[in-house]
Structures are given as structure tokens and as C-alpha cells.
Enzyme design. Sequence first.
Site, PDB file in Angstrom:
ATOM      1  N   GLY A 414       0.826  -1.208   0.000  1.00 44.57           N
ATOM      2  CA  GLY A 414       0.000   0.000   0.000  1.00 44.57           C
ATOM      3  C   GLY A 414       0.855   1.250   0.000  1.00 44.57           C
ATOM      4  O   GLY A 414       0.531   2.248  -0.657  1.00 44.57           O
ATOM      5  N   TRP A 417       2.171   1.670  -3.469  1.00 51.12           N
ATOM      6  CA  TRP A 417       1.133   2.210  -4.356  1.00 51.12           C
ATOM      7  C   TRP A 417       1.167   3.735  -4.342  1.00 51.12           C
ATOM      8  O   TRP A 417       0.946   4.377  -5.368  1.00 51.12           O
ATOM      9  CB  TRP A 417      -0.248   1.728  -3.906  1.00 51.12           C
ATOM     10  CG  TRP A 417      -1.384   2.308  -4.702  1.00 51.12           C
ATOM     11  CD1 TRP A 417      -1.938   1.796  -5.839  1.00 51.12           C
ATOM     12  CD2 TRP A 417      -2.115   3.520  -4.430  1.00 51.12           C
ATOM     13  NE1 TRP A 417      -2.963   2.608  -6.290  1.00 51.12           N
ATOM     14  CE2 TRP A 417      -3.089   3.671  -5.445  1.00 51.12           C
ATOM     15  CE3 TRP A 417      -2.038   4.484  -3.432  1.00 51.12           C
ATOM     16  CZ2 TRP A 417      -3.969   4.751  -5.484  1.00 51.12           C
ATOM     17  CZ3 TRP A 417      -2.924   5.558  -3.457  1.00 51.12           C
ATOM     18  CH2 TRP A 417      -3.869   5.675  -4.476  1.00 51.12           C
ATOM     19  N   HIS A 418       1.452   4.308  -3.193  1.00 54.41           N
ATOM     20  CA  HIS A 418       1.431   5.768  -3.072  1.00 54.41           C
ATOM     21  C   HIS A 418       2.598   6.442  -3.798  1.00 54.41           C
ATOM     22  O   HIS A 418       2.474   7.604  -4.199  1.00 54.41           O
ATOM     23  CB  HIS A 418       1.451   6.185  -1.605  1.00 54.41           C
ATOM     24  CG  HIS A 418       0.111   6.085  -0.928  1.00 54.41           C
ATOM     25  ND1 HIS A 418      -0.395   4.897  -0.464  1.00 54.41           N
ATOM     26  CD2 HIS A 418      -0.822   7.025  -0.658  1.00 54.41           C
ATOM     27  CE1 HIS A 418      -1.584   5.109   0.072  1.00 54.41           C
ATOM     28  NE2 HIS A 418      -1.877   6.376  -0.038  1.00 54.41           N
ATOM     29  N   GLY A 419       3.701   5.769  -3.915  1.00 57.09           N
ATOM     30  CA  GLY A 419       4.827   6.422  -4.571  1.00 57.09           C
ATOM     31  C   GLY A 419       5.966   5.472  -4.865  1.00 57.09           C
ATOM     32  O   GLY A 419       6.167   4.473  -4.171  1.00 57.09           O
ATOM     33  N   PHE A 634      -0.503  10.308  -7.530  1.00 56.65           N
ATOM     34  CA  PHE A 634      -0.626   8.877  -7.285  1.00 56.65           C
ATOM     35  C   PHE A 634      -1.507   8.200  -8.313  1.00 56.65           C
ATOM     36  O   PHE A 634      -1.606   7.002  -8.338  1.00 56.65           O
ATOM     37  CB  PHE A 634      -1.189   8.621  -5.882  1.00 56.65           C
ATOM     38  CG  PHE A 634      -0.358   9.282  -4.800  1.00 56.65           C
ATOM     39  CD1 PHE A 634       1.015   9.265  -4.861  1.00 56.65           C
ATOM     40  CD2 PHE A 634      -0.979   9.929  -3.749  1.00 56.65           C
ATOM     41  CE1 PHE A 634       1.775   9.872  -3.865  1.00 56.65           C
ATOM     42  CE2 PHE A 634      -0.226  10.529  -2.750  1.00 56.65           C
ATOM     43  CZ  PHE A 634       1.148  10.504  -2.811  1.00 56.65           C
TER      44      PHE A 634
END
Length: 634
Positions: A414, A417-419, A634
Site C-alpha cells: 500500500g 502504491w502511493h509512490g 498517485f
Amino acid sequence: MNAIATYLTDNLLAFDSAHPLLFTQFHFWAFFLLVYALFCLVASGRQWNATRRVLRNGYLFVVSLFFYYKTSGLFVLLLIFSTFLGYLLGWRMDALADRPQTQGRRKALMVTGVVLNLAVLCYFKYAYFFTDIYNTITHSDLQVVNLFAQWSNHFTATARFDASVIMLPVGISFFTFQNISYIVDVYRRKVRHVANVLDFGFYTSFFPQLVAGPIIRADQFVPQLYRPFFLSRRQFGIALFWIINGLFKKILLSDYLAVNFVDRVFDNPTLYTAFENFMALMVYSLQVYADFSGYTDIAIGVAMLMGFYLPVNFRSPYKATNPAGFWKRWHISLSNWLKDYLYIPLGGNRSAGWLSYFILALTLTVFALMAKSTVVWIVLGVVASAMVAAYLLLPNHRKEMGTNVNNMDTMLLGGLWHGASMNFVTWGGLNGLGILVYKWWKKLLPPQRMAVAAALACVAGLLPRVAPGPLSNMLATAGTIVAVALLLLNLLPTWRGADYKTSAFKQGLTTVWNTALTFVFISFTRLFFRSGSNLNPAEANEVAWRTATQMVGQIGSKWNWAQVPDILWAYRGVFALFVAGMVIHWLPEHFKRRYRLWFASMPLWLMLIVVVVAVMVIYQFVTADLQPFIYFQF
């Protein structure tokens, strides 16, 4: 006519990367008013039939593609590719659904769809990240090349596109995850495929939520495709409220706090005191919430005006009393997506297979290689040895251990996923660690908690002597405060008796403490989140880690408390707004619901006056350079 055509080509129909369509800009609202006027003509009418439905949904599909083009230029082709890929795979899987002998082909189609979507996402978002890891491990100097730009230049016999840089399409993670969920849900037979390509295109590209969520699932949104347009008087008022509320959050709170305080400190942490660095983290938590939830509020309001309902994405997250509760309140659509399509397939709370342990081992190994620190290797070696020993010696606890591994994998991925940097992986890992510590803590009995608090106090006292440095000082201070608070909360009943009032008092005090501790913990994890934001992926790891190190160095240094009053006065507007924002955030939900309904029930003339005044106030805070929404990256 030539002048009009030139204006349309050079302005209205051209993509300007410096002026994308943002909810905070006037030309977006001009665009939306025109779109809405035509929408009412298309969607309204006494008779609702398939023709009118396709006309409405097709119109919104085309409008959404134009919106994305004005936001991201030629990357609209990527959105079209993703849309047609999902449509064709969903159609084919449904066509094979009733044939037992073709279930293998259905699974192959599902896997193909997931892999292709992830491949596109990884190429555009993680090319620099994976290249950086490869170069670090092999000590090479491999450079990233934009293959699509190369091919375009080759076919057009020009040098129009820069092949040395891979630009990140706005919102690619959101519409990619949305398409993956659709493909998987059709395979699982949770939903039927959307038969009309215009209906499906509208589902995948609905412009209010397209570039920053919330992630809408097929089972939530597809049924709305077939409903006629309906907007009651109260729904109209609620929609306006959400739009104004979102603009207040974004412009008056988020942008003001960013420009006047947060960005300054994060850009040059060493120029600011320990107190200013600490407060920048706290204020950033409010800024990022106001920014992201502000976008969601506007998206919900705009969608509601067109008769569509988006899922709730935030439930006052800073009311959470533990890290696990926080993630049930923050970015709910992503949390649910990760639970249903990652955590549960890995085994959830049932078990953990080899893939779960492989993901954890691979992630931690890469982290250690990127950190280039002997201490990190030693710590991870101790952790790995402890896990292996626990797995072998405590067979009755393997299920619980597997659940914890699945939890940690979900939070690590997770974060990724953000960066595309190790800073986001670190941020996700810290949140995962916080959840595991909370799960362990709540199982302890009061005497055990007292013993843990006493041990924590001892460790906090010894740490600066054993390993002196800013990080040790910061951890020691935090550990001491936490240990003392835990001891006092556990001793409280013996001081005041054990009657009902004392129990209620202790419960309230414990809730306040847990809420404050969770907020501070979440804010500190965002040291890595903010340091990696708004950076070119090619430099994210190095710059973000340097920023995080500098801020820890400042916060862990000796505090000059005599400077605090002057700092509070110098930034009085920022801190007053921060306090006001947190107070409003902590208001009871029933109170907030009451004033939403009060606004929605106003006479139209009074509602118009309130909206005009609110807009005038909001735009007094507009900065010279409008700040993009944080989650656009994102």
C-alpha cells in the site's frame, strides 16, 4: 471564422500542462456549468429508456475523456486503452461463464487483464524505482528510456517527444485499480459485464473521481448506470454543501498551511528550529487530510448534481484511537480495495502461504540494500531470526503469525502504491508496524501492560547513552512520555477508587490519550510520505531520505523552549487555523450532519447568498500559484 477556429485550437481544445483542469480553478467551473447544462438536456425527460441511458452515459464518457485530455494530454490514449481492455476481457469472461470446460480460459483472461494493467502501471510509475534498485545492487548506471516517446518519434520522423523522461500520467493508480477490480469481480461473478461499451467507458472515466478517487467498484457504481437522472431539492443542497466544504478544505486550509508554513520547513529543515520541524509534521497531517478529503468532497458534490453517488472515502480519521482504526477511516476506498484484492487473496486472517513470506523477505532485503547500512542489516537479521524461531518453536501461533505477515505485506505494498520510492515503502512499513504493536498491546493484561511500560521507560533512559544521536534522543523522549502516560493510566483506579464515575473518567482520559498518540504517530510516519512527495521519481529516493534525515536531526536536537512563544506569534495565523481545523474535525458526526441538513433545507435565495459569500471568502485565500491536489501524483 478563422479567428474562432484558431482560438478553439490554441486554447479550448489544446492541452496546457501549466493550466490543467483543477477543481480550484475558474475555468473548471465554467467547463462544468456548460457540461451540466447539456447534461440536463440529455438526461432529463419524462420517458427513460435504453436510448436515453446510452445517450447520457455516452455523453459523460466523451466529456470525461476531454476532461482527462485537458488534465494529462495524450495520456488520454492510455485511459482509452485501459477502458477497452477491461471491456473486452469482461465481455469474453462472461461469454464463457456458463461453460464448465472453459473455466481455465476465464482465469487466463482474468490474469492477463491484471498483469497488463499492472505492467502499464509499473512502467509509468515504477520504472525509475526498479532501475534505481537494479543500479544499487549491481553497481551499474542503467538509464531509464521512454519507449513510447522513442516509438512516436520514430513513426512521425520527428523529435517532438522527450525520450529521456517518463512522465507519470495523472491518476493512473486510481483508474488502473478500478479496472483491475472490475476484471476480477467479473471473473468472480460478483457482477455481470457491462454490455454497452459507452456505459462501461463512462464507468471507468467518470471525471469527478477520475484523477484522485475515490476508487469506485463495479458493484457499487454499475447499477447507477441504468437509473434515470433524479435530483431532489435536498440532494441539490447537500451537493452544493459538499462542493463548498471541499473548496474550504483545499484552499482555505490545505493551500494556506502549505504555502505559509509546511512547504517552507520541508524545503529547508535545517533553517528551522526543532519545534518548527515538529509542528510542520503535525500541521502537514491536517494539510494532507484537507487536501485529499477536500477533493473527495468536491467530487461527491459534482457527481451528486448529476444523480450519481460516490462512496465515502473519509470518516474523520483523526478521531481514530489506534493505527488500525485510522486505516478504517482514511482513504477507505483504497483500504477496502487492498483488503479485498491483496490481503484476503494472500490468506487474510486464515493463513499465510509462501507468497506472503516471499513478499515480506524481498521487500525487507531490497530496503536493506537501498539503505546501505550495517545497522539495518543487523536489525533485519535479528527480526528474521526471531520470526523463524517463532515459526518453528510456536506451532500454535503460526496462524496469528501468518495474519501479521499478510497485514505487513498489505501495508508495505500500500505504501508502494502511493509512490515509487523506498520512502513510501518505509511509511507503509511503519504503519504496518503500528497496527501489529496495537494488536499485540490490546491482548495484554493490566499487569503485563505495567511491566511493558516500565521496560519502555528503562530502554528510553538507556538509549541515548548506548547510541547517542538525534534519532536516539527523539525515540527516548517519545518512549518516556508514552511510558509515563501508560503507567499513570493504569494506576488511576487506585488513586480515585473504582466507582462508575472514575471508570467513565478513566475511559474518557484513555480515549483522549489514545487519539492524541495515534495522531502523533501517524504524523511522524508522514515524515517519509511528505519527503517523497512532489518529486521527480529519478531523484525521489535521495532527496526524500536527505529531507527525512535532516528533520529527524532537528527534532532530535536540544529544544530551545524560550523561542517557542516567538515562533507561535510569528506563525499565529497558521497555528490558529491548525487548531480551528482540528477542532472542527473532532466535532461529533451528528453535529456535522445537522448543519449539512440545515444548509440543504435553506430557501434557494438564502442558499445562493451563502454560496456567493463563501466563494468570496474562499478566494481571498487563493495563492498566486494554485497548488495541485497532492493525490494527483498517485
